[in-house]
Write a protein that holds these residues in place. Structure first.
Motif, short mmCIF file in Angstrom:
data_model
loop_
_atom_site.label_atom_id
_atom_site.label_comp_id
_atom_site.label_asym_id
_atom_site.label_seq_id
_atom_site.Cartn_x
_atom_site.Cartn_y
_atom_site.Cartn_z
N GLY A 1 0.81 -1.21 0.00
CA GLY A 1 0.00 0.00 0.00
C GLY A 1 0.84 1.26 0.00
N ASP A 2 0.17 2.37 -0.11
CA ASP A 2 0.84 3.66 -0.11
C ASP A 2 1.17 4.14 1.29
OD1 ASP A 2 -1.23 4.75 -2.82
OD2 ASP A 2 0.76 3.85 -2.87
N THR B 1 -4.21 -5.69 8.27
CA THR B 1 -3.18 -4.85 7.67
C THR B 1 -3.32 -4.85 6.16
OG1 THR B 1 -1.71 -5.37 9.52
CG2 THR B 1 -0.70 -4.43 7.56
N TRP B 2 -3.51 -6.04 5.58
CA TRP B 2 -3.66 -6.16 4.14
C TRP B 2 -4.90 -5.41 3.66
CZ3 TRP B 2 -7.32 -7.95 0.79
CH2 TRP B 2 -6.92 -8.07 -0.54
N ILE C 1 -1.80 -1.36 3.76
CA ILE C 1 -0.68 -0.78 4.49
C ILE C 1 0.58 -1.60 4.25
CG2 ILE C 1 0.23 -0.48 6.84
CD1 ILE C 1 -2.62 0.29 7.65
N THR C 2 1.71 -0.90 4.12
CA THR C 2 3.01 -1.54 4.16
C THR C 2 3.47 -1.43 5.60
OG1 THR C 2 3.53 -0.97 1.89
CG2 THR C 2 5.39 -1.48 3.34
N CYS D 1 -7.42 4.69 4.43
CA CYS D 1 -6.79 3.69 3.57
C CYS D 1 -7.60 2.40 3.61
CB CYS D 1 -5.36 3.38 4.06
SG CYS D 1 -4.26 4.77 3.90
N LYS D 2 -7.91 1.91 2.43
CA LYS D 2 -8.56 0.60 2.29
C LYS D 2 -8.14 0.03 0.95
CE LYS D 2 -12.09 0.89 5.46
NZ LYS D 2 -13.19 0.96 6.07
#
Length: 148
Positions: A5-6, A23-24, A28-29, A146-147
């Protein structure tokens, strides 16, 4: 590091992702353990649990220009209570167990009084290890939009 992710989230005080599916799903990184990167092009979220919360704070202060959100989980009051926190500008979530003797809500209030933009949430059932059971809440604070 996991994910693609960004949004980069740095985790201090754990050696694995406490909720890989969550998290996935957020895209997300996640970087855990030693040698956390600081060359990410966008804003970074930071989380620290227990004593490693002090490392997360130090990182957030050193990299105030890129750390926009911070979570401290059951982080004890440092031995030197005169710790300088004026350089920490990140929006902060404080997660503490309401009844934990060592790092309970009283400790959370201590942090809240010293951090400019901090919200305290006391978990009534939790013990000192809130990382895994509260991971969804942690991610919602660190990466609110974030999704995957």
């Amino acid at each position: 590091m996991e994910g693609n992710g960004d949004r980069l989230v740095l985790l201090f005080g754990a050696d694995r992702d406490p909720g890989p599916e969550l998290t996935w799903a957020r895209g997300i990184t996640l970087a855990v353990g030693d040698g956390l990167p600081v060359d990410h092009p966008g804003p970074v979220g930071v989380v620290g649990t227990s004593g490693a919360g002090l490392d997360a704070l130090a990182f957030a202060e050193r990299h105030a220009g890129i750390v926009d959100r911070l979570v401290l989980i059951s982080t004890p009051i440092p031995p030197d209570e005169t710790i300088e926190l004026s350089g920490v500008s990140a929006k902060t979530l404080l997660l503490f167990a309401a009844r934990d003797e060592a790092t309970g809500a009283r400790t959370g209030r201590w942090w809240q009084q010293r951090l400019d933009d901090a919200r305290l949430e006391a978990n009534p059932q939790g013990g000192p290890d809130l990382l895994e059971p509260m991971w969804k809440r942690v991610l919602s604070h660190l990466a609110p939009h974030c999704k995957r």
